[in-house]
Design a protein around this motif. Structure first.
Motif, PDB file in Angstrom:
ATOM      1  N   THR A  81       0.832  -1.212   0.000  1.00 12.75           N
ATOM      2  CA  THR A  81       0.000   0.000   0.000  1.00 12.75           C
ATOM      3  C   THR A  81       0.862   1.256   0.000  1.00 12.75           C
ATOM      4  O   THR A  81       0.509   2.265  -0.594  1.00 12.75           O
ATOM      5  N   HIS A  82       1.990   1.181   0.708  1.00 16.16           N
ATOM      6  CA  HIS A  82       2.963   2.284   0.769  1.00 16.16           C
ATOM      7  C   HIS A  82       4.219   1.723   1.432  1.00 16.16           C
ATOM      8  O   HIS A  82       4.250   0.532   1.780  1.00 16.16           O
ATOM      9  N   PHE A  83       5.210   2.570   1.616  1.00 16.83           N
ATOM     10  CA  PHE A  83       6.516   2.024   2.012  1.00 16.83           C
ATOM     11  C   PHE A  83       6.924   2.340   3.451  1.00 16.83           C
ATOM     12  O   PHE A  83       8.109   2.389   3.766  1.00 16.83           O
TER      13      PHE A  83
ATOM     14  N   SER B 288       7.737   1.086   7.078  1.00 20.46           N
ATOM     15  CA  SER B 288       8.341  -0.208   7.390  1.00 20.46           C
ATOM     16  C   SER B 288       7.344  -1.206   7.962  1.00 20.46           C
ATOM     17  O   SER B 288       7.484  -2.417   7.750  1.00 20.46           O
ATOM     18  N   ASP B 289       6.308  -0.730   8.665  1.00 25.92           N
ATOM     19  CA  ASP B 289       5.359  -1.676   9.273  1.00 25.92           C
ATOM     20  C   ASP B 289       4.465  -2.344   8.223  1.00 25.92           C
ATOM     21  O   ASP B 289       3.651  -3.200   8.564  1.00 25.92           O
ATOM     22  N   HIS B 290       4.650  -1.984   6.951  1.00 20.51           N
ATOM     23  CA  HIS B 290       3.857  -2.596   5.870  1.00 20.51           C
ATOM     24  C   HIS B 290       4.700  -3.483   4.946  1.00 20.51           C
ATOM     25  O   HIS B 290       4.156  -4.133   4.062  1.00 20.51           O
ATOM     26  N   MET B 291       6.018  -3.478   5.145  1.00 19.15           N
ATOM     27  CA  MET B 291       6.838  -4.252   4.198  1.00 19.15           C
ATOM     28  C   MET B 291       8.047  -4.933   4.845  1.00 19.15           C
ATOM     29  O   MET B 291       8.832  -5.562   4.134  1.00 19.15           O
TER      30      MET B 291
ATOM     31  N   GLY C 114      -5.360   0.081   3.567  1.00 17.90           N
ATOM     32  CA  GLY C 114      -4.005   0.605   3.770  1.00 17.90           C
ATOM     33  C   GLY C 114      -4.079   1.713   4.809  1.00 17.90           C
ATOM     34  O   GLY C 114      -5.100   1.866   5.488  1.00 17.90           O
ATOM     35  N   ASP C 115      -2.998   2.478   4.943  1.00 19.58           N
ATOM     36  CA  ASP C 115      -2.998   3.583   5.917  1.00 19.58           C
ATOM     37  C   ASP C 115      -3.580   4.819   5.264  1.00 19.58           C
ATOM     38  O   ASP C 115      -3.141   5.225   4.182  1.00 19.58           O
ATOM     39  N   THR C 116      -4.544   5.429   5.954  1.00 18.26           N
ATOM     40  CA  THR C 116      -5.175   6.610   5.368  1.00 18.26           C
ATOM     41  C   THR C 116      -5.933   7.407   6.422  1.00 18.26           C
ATOM     42  O   THR C 116      -6.447   6.821   7.384  1.00 18.26           O
TER      43      THR C 116
ATOM     44  N   ASN D 176      -8.423  -2.942  11.450  1.00 18.98           N
ATOM     45  CA  ASN D 176      -7.072  -3.479  11.639  1.00 18.98           C
ATOM     46  C   ASN D 176      -6.105  -2.303  11.837  1.00 18.98           C
ATOM     47  O   ASN D 176      -6.527  -1.158  11.969  1.00 18.98           O
ATOM     48  N   HIS D 177      -4.786  -2.618  11.878  1.00 18.03           N
ATOM     49  CA  HIS D 177      -3.788  -1.563  12.139  1.00 18.03           C
ATOM     50  C   HIS D 177      -4.218  -0.784  13.392  1.00 18.03           C
ATOM     51  O   HIS D 177      -4.276   0.446  13.393  1.00 18.03           O
ATOM     52  N   LEU D 178      -4.519  -1.529  14.445  1.00 21.08           N
ATOM     53  CA  LEU D 178      -5.129  -0.939  15.634  1.00 21.08           C
ATOM     54  C   LEU D 178      -4.102  -0.163  16.454  1.00 21.08           C
ATOM     55  O   LEU D 178      -3.117  -0.726  16.917  1.00 21.08           O
TER      56      LEU D 178
HETATM   57 ZN   LIG Z   1       1.136   1.667   9.150  1.00 17.36          ZN
END
Ligand SMILES: [Zn+2]
Ligand SMILES: [Zn+2]
Length: 351
Positions: free
Chosen positions: A104-106, A108-111, A225-227, A300-302
């Motif tokens: 979704t984006h870069f 670090s907590d996503h990749m 994703g994060d938004t 999610n991503h709580l």
């Molecule tokens: Zn995040």
């Protein structure tokens, strides 16, 4: 007291019994040898598994961002945050069949687990290169992980042989998704009845940042994703069955921010204040679910991950007034099955 001492002796006796140790080992090996859940790949349903419901803040039992979507013979991961490979393995998702990762984006907590996903799925028998889709910049990310894991790739080919570990299948293939302007979505791929679309969301200053929509045999899921609360996500998520949306409980973080500020922890207080403006509160996520007409909202991503039932109530405060459908606080290992051409959403915790 005498009873306690007696049971302690019994316990020590059991622990010391080699026959019991051997039987336990055999049972553990049998469990480990159980096949992955390959039947989900093509059983006519859309499967969604939460492989990481946490954030950069460490939380017991939660990996960072990762959502698995399995349908039509495809196994796709949206984000691969640190710890997510462990969750995928523990719940025996069909690792050898992961064909795509959508970033979704870069952040670090996503990749952070991209290296592990690439390496371990190959070790488990992935037979073709792993496609890694993402916003412009994904080539650099993929190139970095490939370099970092280069030595290990060589060791494994040498140790197990090229027949077992073919180099050609090891590759990570970067695929850039360039979106049209004005918030329109773009088809990422369509195959075997599964259509995947990307659309932009608002995670400024992180740009671009994407959400993804999956449609399969009349069923659908969107992963935000994060938004911050995003009108474009609402636009691209109309009529979705399952909305998996990030959530940051601003009313809880503000309390922690004030406590940190009072204690003179300036750095922590500043970061907590900064993160408020590029995420969505639980009530806003519920509003989004309402505006899209979603059947079910899964958070999610709580941030912060609620550690008990009281904190869960606090996290969800006010959400029921904003969305009439079911709202689920996501947990790692939660599985949703959406049978084709139906309204049903079956939910379970995987063993
Ligand atoms: Zn995040
Ligand atoms: Zn982020």
């Amino acid at each position: 007291m005498i009873h306690r001492i007696a049971s302690l002796f019994v316990l020590v006796g059991v622990l010391g019994c080699e026959g019991i140790q051997d039987r336990m080992m055999e049972r553990a090996a049998q469990q480990a040898a159980q096949d992955d859940r390959v039947e989900w790949l093509d059983d006519g349903a859309l499967h969604v598994v939460l492989c990481g419901t946490g954030s950069p803040i460490p939380a017991e039992g939660r990996a960072s961002a990762c959502t698995a979507v399995i349908a039509g013979g495809h196994f796709v991961l949206v984000d691969v945050g640190p710890g997510s490979y462990n969750t995928i393995g523990l719940h025996r998702l069909p690792r050898a069949h992961i064909d795509s990762v959508l970033l979704t984006h870069f952040h670090s907590d996503h990749m952070g687990d991209l290296g592990e996903i690439g390496m371990q799925s190959w070790a488990f028998g992935r037979a073709a290169p792993l496609r890694v889709y993402g916003p412009p910049g994904v080539k650099r990310v993929v190139s970095g992980f490939t370099t970092a894991y280069g030595h290990d790739t060589g060791y494994r080919v040498e140790h197990h042989g090229a027949d077992i570990m073919p180099r050609a299948a090891r590759a990570l293939e970067a695929r850039v998704i360039a979106l049209p302007k004005h918030g329109e979505s773009r088809l990422v791929f369509e195959a075997d009845g599964l259509a995947v679309r990307a659309f932009s969301v608002n995670h400024k200053p992180v740009t671009p940042a994407y959400g993804y929509r999956f449609d399969y045999k009349g069923r659908s899921v969107v992963v935000s994703g994060d938004t911050a609360k995003s009108a474009n996500l609402v636009r691209n998520s109309q009529g979705v069955d399952l909305l998996v949306h990030e959530a940051l409980a601003a009313h809880m973080i503000e309390v922690a921010q004030q406590v940190a500020a009072k204690a003179g922890m300036k750095r922590r207080a500043k970061i907590m204040a900064d993160i408020l403006d590029y995420h969505t509160t639980p009530v806003e996520a519920a509003e989004v679910a309402s505006e899209t007409g979603a059947s079910m909202l899964v958070l999610n991503h709580l941030v912060p991950a609620p550690p008990n039932a009281i904190a869960e109530r606090l996290f969800l405060r006010g959400t029921a007034d904003a969305f009439a459908g079911e709202i689920v606080l996501g947990e790692d290992g939660m599985h949703f099955r959406l049978p084709a051409d139906s309204d049903a959403i079956h939910r379970e915790m995987l063993d």
